[in-house]
Structure formats: C-alpha cells, structure tokens
Design an enzyme around this catalytic site. Structure first.
Site, PDB file in Angstrom:
ATOM      1  N   CYS A 166      -6.634  10.544   8.369  1.00  0.00           N
ATOM      2  CA  CYS A 166      -5.153  10.289   8.611  1.00  0.00           C
ATOM      3  C   CYS A 166      -4.203  10.938   8.124  1.00  0.00           C
ATOM      4  CB  CYS A 166      -5.067   8.805   8.377  1.00  0.00           C
ATOM      5  SG  CYS A 166      -3.395   8.166   8.463  1.00  0.00           S
ATOM      6  N   GLN A 307       3.880  -1.568  -3.075  1.00  0.00           N
ATOM      7  CA  GLN A 307       4.477  -0.879  -1.802  1.00  0.00           C
ATOM      8  C   GLN A 307       3.665   0.535  -1.621  1.00  0.00           C
ATOM      9  OE1 GLN A 307       6.921  -1.132  -0.168  1.00  0.00           O
ATOM     10  NE2 GLN A 307       8.279  -2.815  -1.436  1.00  0.00           N
ATOM     11  N   TYR A 336       9.850 -13.230  -4.826  1.00  0.00           N
ATOM     12  CA  TYR A 336       8.960 -12.536  -4.384  1.00  0.00           C
ATOM     13  C   TYR A 336       8.783 -11.289  -4.945  1.00  0.00           C
ATOM     14  CZ  TYR A 336      11.198 -15.334  -0.479  1.00  0.00           C
ATOM     15  OH  TYR A 336      11.286 -16.426   0.223  1.00  0.00           O
ATOM     16  N   CYS A 438      12.007  -5.905   4.823  1.00  0.00           N
ATOM     17  CA  CYS A 438      11.206  -5.096   5.458  1.00  0.00           C
ATOM     18  C   CYS A 438      11.185  -5.367   7.129  1.00  0.00           C
ATOM     19  CB  CYS A 438       9.586  -4.962   4.903  1.00  0.00           C
ATOM     20  SG  CYS A 438       8.880  -6.634   4.962  1.00  0.00           S
TER      21      CYS A 438
HETATM   22  N1  SAH Z   1       8.994  -7.016  -4.793  1.00  0.00           N
HETATM   23  C1  SAH Z   1       7.441  -6.725  -4.719  1.00  0.00           C
HETATM   24  C2  SAH Z   1       6.587  -7.611  -3.633  1.00  0.00           C
HETATM   25  C3  SAH Z   1       7.206  -7.674  -2.260  1.00  0.00           C
HETATM   26  S1  SAH Z   1       6.314  -7.998  -1.078  1.00  0.00           S
HETATM   27  C4  SAH Z   1       7.485  -5.281  -4.708  1.00  0.00           C
HETATM   28  O1  SAH Z   1       8.202  -4.568  -4.325  1.00  0.00           O
HETATM   29  O2  SAH Z   1       6.435  -4.755  -4.905  1.00  0.00           O
HETATM   30  C5  SAH Z   1       6.404  -9.797  -0.893  1.00  0.00           C
HETATM   31  C6  SAH Z   1       5.794 -10.597  -1.714  1.00  0.00           C
HETATM   32  O3  SAH Z   1       6.066 -11.950  -1.577  1.00  0.00           O
HETATM   33  C7  SAH Z   1       4.169 -10.483  -1.848  1.00  0.00           C
HETATM   34  O4  SAH Z   1       3.870 -10.160  -3.156  1.00  0.00           O
HETATM   35  C8  SAH Z   1       3.786 -11.971  -1.367  1.00  0.00           C
HETATM   36  O5  SAH Z   1       2.575 -12.196  -2.032  1.00  0.00           O
HETATM   37  C9  SAH Z   1       5.067 -12.694  -2.029  1.00  0.00           C
HETATM   38  N2  SAH Z   1       5.193 -14.083  -1.257  1.00  0.00           N
HETATM   39  C10 SAH Z   1       5.208 -14.447   0.074  1.00  0.00           C
HETATM   40  N3  SAH Z   1       5.690 -15.432   0.356  1.00  0.00           N
HETATM   41  C11 SAH Z   1       6.174 -16.086  -0.944  1.00  0.00           C
HETATM   42  C12 SAH Z   1       6.897 -17.353  -1.133  1.00  0.00           C
HETATM   43  N4  SAH Z   1       7.323 -18.327  -0.492  1.00  0.00           N
HETATM   44  N5  SAH Z   1       7.183 -17.539  -2.438  1.00  0.00           N
HETATM   45  C13 SAH Z   1       7.038 -16.408  -3.422  1.00  0.00           C
HETATM   46  N6  SAH Z   1       6.507 -15.427  -3.000  1.00  0.00           N
HETATM   47  C14 SAH Z   1       6.063 -15.164  -1.865  1.00  0.00           C
END
Ligand code: SAH
Length: 483
Positions: A166, A307, A336, A438
C-alpha cells in the site's frame, strides 16, 4: 427537472462536487448524479445503476474530458481498493475540498455565518509528500481459490482487494505481509472465513515507529495458538527493524478487529516512538512548522489508539499547544486522551494536566509514558469523560472550587462530545477550549453548543492526517467571551 430517469440510462455529465465517500457529483437538468471514481472537473459518460426521484447512483463509463485536477494514482489498485477514495484527484485539490467541507459544516450544521466562518478558518495544513505516511496498517486476510491473500476491503464490502504494498504505508509492510502469506501456505494456516466462522488468521496489524524505526507485527487469529509458530517467527524476525511479534486472539463473530487477549511470540509487546514538538509561526499564506529540540517518547501497544500519521500529528499537537496558550500555571484537562499523547505535549507548559480516557490499557500506557519522559505534573483517570468530568466538577464545588480548570482540550472519536460533557465544561467556564476533531459534522454541532454557552471561535485549522481519503481532522480554538 421534467422527466423521470431510469436504470441503465446513459448520461453525459460534468462533475462539480464530491460526496462524503469521495464520489463525484454532477447535475443533468437539475437531476443529481453520484459517480464513483469521477473527479471534480471531469466530463464523463455514466450509466444509472439506481434511480431515485431527485438523484441517482451511476457507474462511470468513460472520462470524455479529463479534469485538469485528475492525476494518475500511485497505486494500481486505487479504484478497486476502499482504503483510499480520492487518489485520482490532485493533492492540492483534495486539500481545497477538505477546506470547503469544513466551511460547509460550520455554516450548515453549526449555523455560523459566512463572515464568521471565513474570519476564523485557515487553509488546510497539508503534507509535502503525501505518500508512505501511515505508521499503522490493519490488513484483512482471506482465502481465494484455496490460497491465502492479504489486502484491503473494496468500498462498502468485505471483498478483499489484494494489495501488499500500500502506497500510504512503508515499503517494509509488503515484505511483512508476503512473509505472513508464505507462512500460511507452508504451514496450512488458513485465513479466517467471516461467513462460516472457520479458519485461523483474521488480520495482520503492523505498526512502525516514525523516528525509532521499530516494527511490531500483531497477528489477529481465531485461536490462541498458531500451527508452527516458530516458522512464522523465523520469517518475520529476519526483517530489519523487527522489534516484536504478538498474537491477538479474537474468536468472536464480529467486525471488531482486535480481541482482548495478547501473547508475545517474539521480542517486545510494544514499540516506542518519539514525536518532536514543532515551532508554529503564522505567515500570510498559512502556518509554518519547524522542529524544536523538545520531544516526547511514547510506548505504543497493539491495543492502544495512536494517531496514524506521525508527521502531521506533530503539527496537530503543536498547534493544539499553541492554541492552548499556556504560561506554565494553568490547570488543563485533556479529555479523550488515549495514551496521553496530547497531555504530555501540554504538560511541559502547564501547571497540571488531568487526562481522561475510557480504555484502561491506554491509561496504563499513558502513565508509563509520563514516567518514561520524567513528567510528573499529569494525572490520568480511566472512565467516560461524560461521567468522570461532571462528577469531578461537583466534587470540586463541594470543596469550594468553582473553577477547577483554565484550559480544556477535547479529542473525541467521530461521534463528537457527549452533551453531558459539554454541559459540564460550560458550567466551569474555562478560559480556552481546544477542540481536536476527526469529523467536521459533529465538530460543527458541538461548536454551536459551545458558542451558545458563551464561547467565541477564534481559529479553525484543518490538518490533513489522511491524504487520499475523505477523512478530515481539525484543530479549533475557542475563547470565553468575557462578561
Ligand atoms: N488524544 C488521543 C486520542 C484521541 S482518539 C490522541 O491524540 O492520541 C479518541 C480517544 O477517545 C480514544 O482513545 C478512545 O478510546 C477514547 N474514548 C472514546 N469514547 C470515550 C469516552 N466516552 N470517554 C473518554 N474517552 C473516550
């Protein structure tokens, strides 16, 4: 429009726009046609597949006059493969389309005026070379004519288009996948069959460290053991950069890729990588990014979210940090937070960072990442942000603290923030909110709630994390309107 259109009818149309799955959109006498693989600016002939009253899905027959923005895709399977949607559209035009999509969402869904929107929306931060950028590949494996094959699903289906090299991932992925297929043939380890629930190997997950070069392969199987595991290990551990080989067991009949059980077959059960903080400056035509001396190390296990585009992630997080406007004293929430990536970027400039994330393994990684970097001013909690934060706010109120936070960063999954969370944030009125999103549609919905709750949008910057696909990532700064 004064007539009905029928299935198999042939039409000639010029493409003016693009739909949410990257399909070209054109109109004939007010009748809208959605045509996969046609790009903005093309004039094409097509044949109607499914006709509705006001619109139809049609099949591309011939590009009569190619668009000036049409390019030859770098991948020969670009059309069949559902991994990319818009490889045939010039990259600059992809970015322009993403810009227009975010703008459209803010106006239509968020209810912001054109003037309000244009005053805060920046051009999309793109990549210099938008190929080979992904650090993660999650490749389904299937059987065809008795032979195992690996590739990606065709759009809206579970039909595997065989692709081992890919162009969005590193070259080495091809070698890894070929080795896994070779093992499967030699040791009769058949691919899993979704229809029958029989067979063994479901997916191959590969992660590569951008700076570290460390490679991790995780085989996802419908069993706790593989036949002749050592044969697979011998093939894979010869590949330069191989750092760990793990086996994940998923015996459920589901579309969810990963199971909970993980066993190390060779080497480490996680890789390490670093992200370098960028100095962000604003020029007339957009932001500029330059490496700084500061970097954060991360440990990434197969089960955690991380990411997928490290080059652009460095820019995204650095922009989030710039927007957070920290002076070293602030209490910051990173909601999150995943494995604590943004939290650790923020911690260097904050008083204290409080990270919340629902997946326990991610929080374990986050704590370990903080320790590994010698960062002490962070606390991580496992749970749903919409449950933890309202309770935390009440707890602090009981202690007589009305304003437990100065800056809030949220980075929710595509469905956006839960209303209960937004209500709790509005209750404590932080000075600034940085929203990393996103999905521009749920972003616009949530921005409306925040705007009505006393915040003004100051900056909206899409950062292209997903070149050649329709996914759009954005970073937004909101400031409290002072009373
Ligand atoms: N900020 C991080 C992850 C972003 S992705 C980064 O940039 O790497 C979104 C994240 O939200 C995921 O890790 C997922 O597991 C988490 N998530 C999903 N629903 C949630 C909720 N209700 N409360 C807290 N975290 C949550």
């Amino acid at each position: 429009m004064d007539r009905t259109y029928r299935k198999n009818e042939k039409l000639t149309v010029t493409i003016e726009d693009m739909g949410t799955s990257g399909e070209g959109i054109g109109k004939v006498d007010g009748y809208t046609l959605f045509i996969k693989d046609a790009v903005i600016g093309d004039t094409v002939t097509c044949s109607i597949m499914k006709a509705k009253k006001n619109y139809a899905y049609a099949k591309l027959q011939q590009v009569v006059t190619p668009s000036p923005f049409r390019v030859t895709p770098a991948c020969p399977a670009a059309r069949q493969c559902g991994g990319c949607q818009i490889q045939e559209l010039e990259y600059a035009k992809q970015l322009e389309h993403k810009y227009r999509t975010v703008r459209g969402c803010l106006i239509r869904i968020g209810g912001f005026t054109e003037e309000e929107t244009d005053a805060v929306l920046h051009p999309v931060v793109g990549m210099e070379s938008p190929y080979r950028y992904r650090n993660k590949a999650q490749v389904p494996v299937g059987m065809r004519a008795g032979k195992p094959q690996a590739g990606y699903y065709a759009a809206h289906s579970h039909f595997i288009v065989p692709v081992t090299d890919c162009v969005l991932g590193p070259k080495v992925n091809g070698k890894i996948l070929e080795s896994v297929l070779e093992y499967m043939r030699e040791c009769r380890a058949d691919a899993y069959d979704e229809e029958t629930g029989k067979g063994l190997i479901r997916h191959v997950l590969i992660r590569t460290g951008y700076h570290s070069g460390q490679i991790m392969v995780c085989i996802i199987a419908n069993a706790e053991r593989l036949p002749n595991e050592q044969v697979l290990v011998e093939k894979l551990c010869r590949i330069e950069g191989m750092y760990g080989i793990t086996l994940n067991t998923n015996t459920k009949r589901t579309n969810v890729i990963l199971g909970d059980k993980l066993r190390t077959l060779w080497g480490e059960d996680a890789i390490e990588d670093t992200l370098v903080l960028q100095k962000v400056t604003q020029e007339e035509d957009g932001y500029r990014f330059a490496d700084t001396e500061q970097e954060v190390r991360f440990r990434i296990s197969p089960l955690s979210f991380y990411q997928v585009n490290p080059q652009q992630t460095q820019k995204l997080y650095s922009l989030a940090l710039k927007y957070a406007g920290l002076t070293g004293k602030e209490n910051v929430w990173d909601l999150y937070c995943g494995v604590g990536t943004i939290s650790l970027f923020l911690a260097g400039s904050a008083g204290h960072v409080y990270g919340v994330e629902v997946i326990p393994e991610a929080i374990e990684n986050a704590r370990r990442n903080a320790a590994m970097n010698g960062i002490g001013n962070v606390t991580f909690r496992t749970g749903k942000a919409e449950e933890i934060i309202p309770a935390y706010v009440e707890e602090k109120r009981a202690e007589g603290i009305e304003k437990p936070v100065d800056v809030v960063v949220v980075d929710p999954p595509r469905k956006g923030c839960d209303e209960r969370l937004l209500a709790a944030i509005l209750k404590v009125q932080p000075e600034r909110i940085v929203y990393v999103s996103c999905d521009p549609a749920t972003l616009a919905r949530d921005l409306r709630i925040l705007a009505d709750g006393g915040y003004r949008i100051r900056e909206v910057t899409p950062v292209d994390q997903f070149a050649h696909t329709m996914h759009i990532e954005s970073c937004v700064l909101l400031e409290r309107v002072s009373d």
